[in-house]
Design a protein around this motif. Structure first.
Motif, PDB file in Angstrom:
ATOM      1  N   LYS A   1      24.808  38.954  17.941  1.00  0.00           N
ATOM      2  CA  LYS A   1      25.661  37.802  18.275  1.00  0.00           C
ATOM      3  C   LYS A   1      25.108  37.019  19.463  1.00  0.00           C
ATOM      4  CE  LYS A   1      29.929  39.678  16.313  1.00  0.00           C
ATOM      5  NZ  LYS A   1      29.272  40.743  15.562  1.00  0.00           N
ATOM      6  N   TRP A   2      23.781  36.850  19.453  1.00  0.00           N
ATOM      7  CA  TRP A   2      23.155  36.059  20.515  1.00  0.00           C
ATOM      8  C   TRP A   2      23.268  34.573  20.183  1.00  0.00           C
ATOM      9  CZ3 TRP A   2      18.195  39.558  20.612  1.00  0.00           C
ATOM     10  CH2 TRP A   2      18.506  40.742  21.292  1.00  0.00           C
ATOM     11  N   ILE A   3      24.474  34.084  20.163  1.00  0.00           N
ATOM     12  CA  ILE A   3      24.737  32.676  19.915  1.00  0.00           C
ATOM     13  C   ILE A   3      24.999  32.026  21.269  1.00  0.00           C
ATOM     14  CG2 ILE A   3      26.123  31.002  18.651  1.00  0.00           C
ATOM     15  CD1 ILE A   3      24.624  33.035  16.891  1.00  0.00           C
ATOM     16  N   ILE A   4      24.075  31.221  21.731  1.00  0.00           N
ATOM     17  CA  ILE A   4      24.151  30.663  23.079  1.00  0.00           C
ATOM     18  C   ILE A   4      24.787  29.285  23.021  1.00  0.00           C
ATOM     19  CG2 ILE A   4      22.850  30.006  25.128  1.00  0.00           C
ATOM     20  CD1 ILE A   4      20.675  31.963  24.243  1.00  0.00           C
ATOM     21  N   LYS A   5      26.003  29.183  23.543  1.00  0.00           N
ATOM     22  CA  LYS A   5      26.687  27.900  23.603  1.00  0.00           C
ATOM     23  C   LYS A   5      26.083  27.058  24.721  1.00  0.00           C
ATOM     24  CE  LYS A   5      29.809  28.855  20.446  1.00  0.00           C
ATOM     25  NZ  LYS A   5      29.896  28.104  19.166  1.00  0.00           N
ATOM     26  N   SER A   6      25.783  25.808  24.411  1.00  0.00           N
ATOM     27  CA  SER A   6      25.192  24.918  25.405  1.00  0.00           C
ATOM     28  C   SER A   6      25.430  23.477  24.988  1.00  0.00           C
ATOM     29  CB  SER A   6      23.688  25.181  25.531  1.00  0.00           C
ATOM     30  OG  SER A   6      22.980  24.622  24.435  1.00  0.00           O
ATOM     31  N   PRO A   7      25.254  22.535  25.911  1.00  0.00           N
ATOM     32  CA  PRO A   7      25.398  21.119  25.553  1.00  0.00           C
ATOM     33  C   PRO A   7      24.190  20.561  24.814  1.00  0.00           C
ATOM     34  CG  PRO A   7      24.825  21.324  27.874  1.00  0.00           C
ATOM     35  CD  PRO A   7      25.024  22.722  27.355  1.00  0.00           C
ATOM     36  N   LEU A   8      23.171  21.388  24.588  1.00  0.00           N
ATOM     37  CA  LEU A   8      21.972  20.916  23.897  1.00  0.00           C
ATOM     38  C   LEU A   8      22.323  20.471  22.484  1.00  0.00           C
ATOM     39  CD1 LEU A   8      19.399  23.652  24.964  1.00  0.00           C
ATOM     40  CD2 LEU A   8      19.586  21.326  25.863  1.00  0.00           C
ATOM     41  N   GLY A   9      21.671  19.414  22.037  1.00  0.00           N
ATOM     42  CA  GLY A   9      21.905  18.897  20.698  1.00  0.00           C
ATOM     43  C   GLY A   9      20.651  18.944  19.852  1.00  0.00           C
ATOM     44  N   PHE A  10      20.713  18.278  18.706  1.00  0.00           N
ATOM     45  CA  PHE A  10      19.594  18.299  17.759  1.00  0.00           C
ATOM     46  C   PHE A  10      18.324  17.713  18.370  1.00  0.00           C
ATOM     47  CE2 PHE A  10      17.437  15.876  14.246  1.00  0.00           C
ATOM     48  CZ  PHE A  10      16.784  16.968  13.709  1.00  0.00           C
ATOM     49  N   LEU A  11      18.433  16.591  19.064  1.00  0.00           N
ATOM     50  CA  LEU A  11      17.244  15.934  19.605  1.00  0.00           C
ATOM     51  C   LEU A  11      16.590  16.775  20.690  1.00  0.00           C
ATOM     52  CD1 LEU A  11      18.351  12.177  19.767  1.00  0.00           C
ATOM     53  CD2 LEU A  11      16.984  13.339  18.033  1.00  0.00           C
ATOM     54  N   SER A  12      17.397  17.324  21.605  1.00  0.00           N
ATOM     55  CA  SER A  12      16.823  18.110  22.695  1.00  0.00           C
ATOM     56  C   SER A  12      16.190  19.399  22.172  1.00  0.00           C
ATOM     57  CB  SER A  12      17.891  18.422  23.750  1.00  0.00           C
ATOM     58  OG  SER A  12      19.029  19.024  23.159  1.00  0.00           O
ATOM     59  N   LEU A  13      16.810  20.037  21.182  1.00  0.00           N
ATOM     60  CA  LEU A  13      16.229  21.250  20.613  1.00  0.00           C
ATOM     61  C   LEU A  13      14.987  20.947  19.784  1.00  0.00           C
ATOM     62  CD1 LEU A  13      19.458  23.221  19.691  1.00  0.00           C
ATOM     63  CD2 LEU A  13      17.706  23.932  21.299  1.00  0.00           C
ATOM     64  N   SER A  14      14.978  19.801  19.123  1.00  0.00           N
ATOM     65  CA  SER A  14      13.766  19.377  18.406  1.00  0.00           C
ATOM     66  C   SER A  14      12.613  19.206  19.382  1.00  0.00           C
ATOM     67  CB  SER A  14      14.020  18.066  17.657  1.00  0.00           C
ATOM     68  OG  SER A  14      14.989  18.231  16.656  1.00  0.00           O
ATOM     69  N   PHE A  15      12.909  18.617  20.522  1.00  0.00           N
ATOM     70  CA  PHE A  15      11.885  18.446  21.562  1.00  0.00           C
ATOM     71  C   PHE A  15      11.371  19.802  22.033  1.00  0.00           C
ATOM     72  CE2 PHE A  15      10.953  18.231  26.157  1.00  0.00           C
ATOM     73  CZ  PHE A  15       9.852  17.370  26.123  1.00  0.00           C
ATOM     74  N   LEU A  16      12.274  20.751  22.261  1.00  0.00           N
ATOM     75  CA  LEU A  16      11.861  22.082  22.713  1.00  0.00           C
ATOM     76  C   LEU A  16      11.020  22.791  21.653  1.00  0.00           C
ATOM     77  CD1 LEU A  16      15.144  23.347  24.446  1.00  0.00           C
ATOM     78  CD2 LEU A  16      13.022  22.583  25.543  1.00  0.00           C
ATOM     79  N   LEU A  17      11.360  22.594  20.381  1.00  0.00           N
ATOM     80  CA  LEU A  17      10.573  23.197  19.304  1.00  0.00           C
ATOM     81  C   LEU A  17       9.179  22.580  19.246  1.00  0.00           C
ATOM     82  CD1 LEU A  17      10.303  25.025  16.804  1.00  0.00           C
ATOM     83  CD2 LEU A  17      11.354  23.197  15.459  1.00  0.00           C
ATOM     84  N   ILE A  18       9.108  21.264  19.299  1.00  0.00           N
ATOM     85  CA  ILE A  18       7.819  20.580  19.213  1.00  0.00           C
ATOM     86  C   ILE A  18       6.928  20.943  20.392  1.00  0.00           C
ATOM     87  CG2 ILE A  18       6.717  18.300  19.251  1.00  0.00           C
ATOM     88  CD1 ILE A  18       9.171  17.267  17.690  1.00  0.00           C
ATOM     89  N   LEU A  19       7.527  21.186  21.556  1.00  0.00           N
ATOM     90  CA  LEU A  19       6.738  21.583  22.733  1.00  0.00           C
ATOM     91  C   LEU A  19       5.876  22.805  22.429  1.00  0.00           C
ATOM     92  CD1 LEU A  19       8.955  21.251  25.953  1.00  0.00           C
ATOM     93  CD2 LEU A  19       6.871  19.993  25.364  1.00  0.00           C
ATOM     94  N   ALA A  20       6.423  23.756  21.678  1.00  0.00           N
ATOM     95  CA  ALA A  20       5.666  24.967  21.346  1.00  0.00           C
ATOM     96  C   ALA A  20       4.429  24.633  20.527  1.00  0.00           C
ATOM     97  CB  ALA A  20       6.552  25.947  20.586  1.00  0.00           C
ATOM     98  N   PHE A  21       4.527  23.614  19.686  1.00  0.00           N
ATOM     99  CA  PHE A  21       3.413  23.239  18.820  1.00  0.00           C
ATOM    100  C   PHE A  21       2.354  22.422  19.568  1.00  0.00           C
ATOM    101  CE2 PHE A  21       6.957  23.085  15.429  1.00  0.00           C
ATOM    102  CZ  PHE A  21       6.925  24.471  15.312  1.00  0.00           C
ATOM    103  N   LEU A  22       2.736  21.831  20.685  1.00  0.00           N
ATOM    104  CA  LEU A  22       1.827  20.961  21.436  1.00  0.00           C
ATOM    105  C   LEU A  22       1.013  21.712  22.494  1.00  0.00           C
ATOM    106  CD1 LEU A  22       4.141  17.853  22.039  1.00  0.00           C
ATOM    107  CD2 LEU A  22       2.374  18.135  20.289  1.00  0.00           C
ATOM    108  N   VAL A  23       1.264  23.012  22.635  1.00  0.00           N
ATOM    109  CA  VAL A  23       0.504  23.797  23.606  1.00  0.00           C
ATOM    110  C   VAL A  23      -0.976  23.762  23.233  1.00  0.00           C
ATOM    111  CG1 VAL A  23       0.117  26.101  24.562  1.00  0.00           C
ATOM    112  CG2 VAL A  23       2.448  25.314  24.098  1.00  0.00           C
ATOM    113  N   PRO A  24      -1.874  23.419  24.167  1.00  0.00           N
ATOM    114  CA  PRO A  24      -3.311  23.355  23.845  1.00  0.00           C
ATOM    115  C   PRO A  24      -3.840  24.713  23.386  1.00  0.00           C
ATOM    116  CG  PRO A  24      -2.850  22.245  25.924  1.00  0.00           C
ATOM    117  CD  PRO A  24      -1.588  22.962  25.534  1.00  0.00           C
TER     118      PRO A  24
END
Length: 361
Positions: A229-252
């Protein structure tokens, strides 16, 4: 446990985690761009989105979470056989569609003579192997992919293995056992990453076992997120989480440290993103974007690569400049998204609806 039971409520799905659906689509688009860039800039050091091969590990983690959420309390009611039927209906139509596209583009590629080299017999063998997800790495000229006609099928092969393992073993295990398994799997994954130099393996005949290490950890980690039940409630939305996901792919990319970077992203960062996505707040005006992104994610992943083989043949023959590539890649990605949507609406959904109606009767 009974193998099969009547089907009173199997089609009443739980509510979707819309943001997680949307993130799946974001990852699929990054995969398409990454595959384009592999041909435009074969050296990962020159690839601005070089770590997008980790999108597959995100898919596995997401799959483990969603499967556990949807079936942990339902699989005893519906039975193992029904579970397998439902997963086949969900996944396999696009496996067949991808195999057909792969065969057609292999035969009619105007820039390549590979079909002449391998002939009709081996081409049919590759088509059958793709339809039944039986690895057949025989095309040495194109990196010895497990499924040459549609290389992304390698991850579907392991997804099927994970689903079988889930239905026979994993859903029965308590949270503590899943945690222990996740720790063991993490050690195996780190060892595999160190051996190969990075985690982006498993798609070829020479790195086959690495795919098993990838799915073992990430799928189990997704189940662990759900069971704990590691469901983390936060004000983050779709756009901010998309940014965080894409950051992982942009690592050199780094020859020396990518195995460490990959391990940290897959073992810690992706399960954290799944937990955040499951508890994030979805704004009403983002709902349609999440739905569209989630809807096209799987067809986009499964139909783009056969055409990229033709693109590679074109690149090898005509050697376009990076300026031309900068135009081709975004236009090609948009066209693939459109094709994925059309495939979903006019092929995949009608087939699935037909199969579900037959199963319901």
């Amino acid at each position: 446990m009974p193998i099969n039971k009547p089907l009173p409520n199997i089609l009443k799905h739980k509510q979707h985690f819309q943001i997680l659906d949307g993130l799946r689509g974001v990852a699929a688009v990054c995969v398409v761009i990454f595959h384009f860039m592999e041909f435009a800039a074969p050296d990962y050091h020159d690839n601005f989105i070089a770590h997008s091969y980790l999108a597959v590990d995100f898919f596995f983690c997401l799959s483990g979470f969603v499967i556990a959420y949807a079936y942990d309390t339902k699989i005893k009611e519906i039975g193992i056989l029904t579970f397998f039927k439902m997963r086949l209906i969900r996944l396999h139509p696009l496996v067949i569609i991808g195999a057909i596209l792969g065969l057609l583009t292999f035969i009619f590629d105007p820039y390549s003579k590979l079909f002449e080299t391998y002939g009709l017999g081996k081409s049919i063998s590759m088509f059958i192997s793709a339809c039944f997800l039986i690895p057949l790495p025989i095309v040495t000229e194109r990196y010895l992919n497990l499924f040459h006609l549609n290389p992304p099928m390698w991850s579907l092969f392991w997804e099927y293995i994970a689903n079988i393992f889930y239905a026979l073993v994993l859903f029965k295990l308590p949270k503590k056992s899943i945690l222990i398994l996740a720790i063991v799997a993490a050690v195996i994954l780190v060892f595999s990453a160190h051996q190969y130099g990075y985690i982006g393996v498993g798609w070829g005949g020479d790195t086959f076992i690495g795919g098993g290490a990838r799915v073992l950890y990430s799928f189990v980690a997704g189940i662990l997120v759900y069971k704990s039940k590691w469901i983390i409630k936060s004000p983050l939305g779709f756009l901010s989480l998309s940014f965080l996901l894409i950051l992982a792919f942009l690592v050199p990319f780094s020859n020396k440290y990518s195995w460490i970077i990959d391990s940290i992203i897959v073992i810690i960062y992706f399960p954290l993103l799944v937990a955040l996505g499951a508890g994030a707040h979805l704004r009403t005006n983002h709902l349609k974007y999440c739905k569209f992104s989630g809807d096209i994610s799987y067809p986009l992943y499964m139909i783009h690569y056969p055409f990229l083989w033709m693109f590679l043949s074109y690149v090898e023959l005509n050697k376009p400049t990076m300026g031309q590539m900068a135009t081709i890649i975004p236009i090609g990605t948009i066209l693939f998204i459109g094709l994925a949507y059309l495939t979903l609406i006019y092929v995949d959904l009608p087939i699935r609806k037909y199969l579900i109606s037959k199963m319901k009767r």
